[in-house]
Scaffold this active site. Structure first.
Site, PDB file in Angstrom:
ATOM      1  N   GLU A 148      -8.785 -19.323  10.870  1.00  0.00           N
ATOM      2  CA  GLU A 148      -7.642 -20.187  11.183  1.00  0.00           C
ATOM      3  C   GLU A 148      -6.319 -19.463  10.902  1.00  0.00           C
ATOM      4  O   GLU A 148      -5.355 -19.595  11.655  1.00  0.00           O
ATOM      5  CB  GLU A 148      -7.751 -21.490  10.387  1.00  0.00           C
ATOM      6  CG  GLU A 148      -8.884 -22.374  10.900  1.00  0.00           C
ATOM      7  CD  GLU A 148      -9.158 -23.582  10.027  1.00  0.00           C
ATOM      8  OE1 GLU A 148      -9.147 -24.714  10.542  1.00  0.00           O
ATOM      9  OE2 GLU A 148      -9.388 -23.399   8.806  1.00  0.00           O
ATOM     10  N   GLY A 188     -11.173 -20.859   7.097  1.00  0.00           N
ATOM     11  CA  GLY A 188      -9.729 -20.722   6.942  1.00  0.00           C
ATOM     12  C   GLY A 188      -9.229 -19.327   7.253  1.00  0.00           C
ATOM     13  O   GLY A 188      -8.089 -19.153   7.685  1.00  0.00           O
ATOM     14  N   ALA A 247     -11.579 -20.692   3.021  1.00  0.00           N
ATOM     15  CA  ALA A 247     -10.943 -21.452   1.946  1.00  0.00           C
ATOM     16  C   ALA A 247     -11.698 -21.241   0.634  1.00  0.00           C
ATOM     17  O   ALA A 247     -12.860 -20.830   0.621  1.00  0.00           O
ATOM     18  CB  ALA A 247     -10.905 -22.933   2.302  1.00  0.00           C
TER      19      ALA A 247
END
Length: 257
Positions: free
Chosen positions: A111, A108, A62
């Site tokens: 993910e 992220g 992120a």
């Protein structure tokens, strides 16, 4: 489209994340990814999507700098829910998505890769969820998808330690399909994509509908609670210290509050 390159080779759509230097997953990038899925969804010619990263990384996670602009727990929860919705859409997509991972898939980035249906990784890539080293937690369904691939004990180890593993180990524990040398990553990913693209689109679509039924009914509950916890955690002193330490490139001093 900003942050993405898109081209087609036969029935294969090749999507490249291009947001230097680390392909960080900002809110804007996630919005553009969602719009790209709209485009792919209506393209009757595409049978497979290959997702890769430009530059040194697949995605290093992120956009941490964005976190410093939020004030309320609801801001962070909204960020988590937004990312979860896009990644859930990828997992439920009627077209198979293959992630070709090099350099790093962290936080992220991992993910996102876990939301894809298949993953091929370079042997020396760094794979992990290091959020706890920043005093925060995964927020894009990482706590729910990782145990499905590696089991709960290994998921606890990877998330709680925050220590990345190599592509080779990721393949050994079932987190990725294959680990290959960096010079043949795209070649191997294209081989897999081509073998799928040769199949009937009608058959592919049915498989993409059927396999997700194997997921536990508790998944959506876990994802919802993860987003809420993501918001709560950012109200802590430790989260503020962890994010600031990351930006200042120093070790955080957590006070457990």
């Amino acid at each position: 489209m900003e942050a993405f390159h898109f081209k087609k080779e036969g029935h294969i759509a090749i999507v490249t994340i291009d947001s230097p230097p680390a392909n960080a997953l900002s809110r804007n990038l996630l919005k553009n990814l969602d719009q790209l899925l709209d485009q792919l969804e209506t393209d009757s010619d595409v049978k497979v999507v290959l997702l890769k990263g430009e530059g040194r990384f697949f995605s290093a996670g992120a956009n941490i700098k964005e976190f410093t602009g939020f004030q309320e727990a609801s801001d962070y929860e909204s960020l988590a829910r937004g990312g979860q919705q896009v990644f859930d859409r990828i997992e439920k997509f009627h077209i198979p998505v293959i992630a070709a991972i090099h350099g790093a898939a962290l936080g992220g980035g991992l993910e996102l890769a876990m939301a894809c249906h298949m993953r091929i990784v370079t042997e020396n890539a760094k794979i992990g969820l290091p959020e706890l080293t920043l005093g925060i937690i995964p927020g894009f369904a990482g706590t729910q998808r990782l145990p499905q691939y590696v089991g709960t004990a290994k998921a606890y180890e990877l998330i709680l330690s925050g220590t990345p593993i190599s592509g080779v180990e990721a393949a050994k524990i079932g987190l990725v399909n294959h680990a290959v040398s960096e010079d043949i990553l795209i070649e191997e990913a294209m081989k897999l994509a081509t073998s799928i693209a040769e199949k009937s689109k009608l058959s592919i679509k049915e498989i993409m509908k059927l396999v997700p039924y194997a997921k536990t009914e508790q998944f959506q509950t876990g994802v919802k609670e993860e987003a809420q916890a993501f918001g709560r955690i950012f109200g802590s002193e430790d989260a503020k210290e962890g994010v600031q330490a990351f930006l200042e490139k120093r070790k955080p001093q957590f006070k457990d509050k």
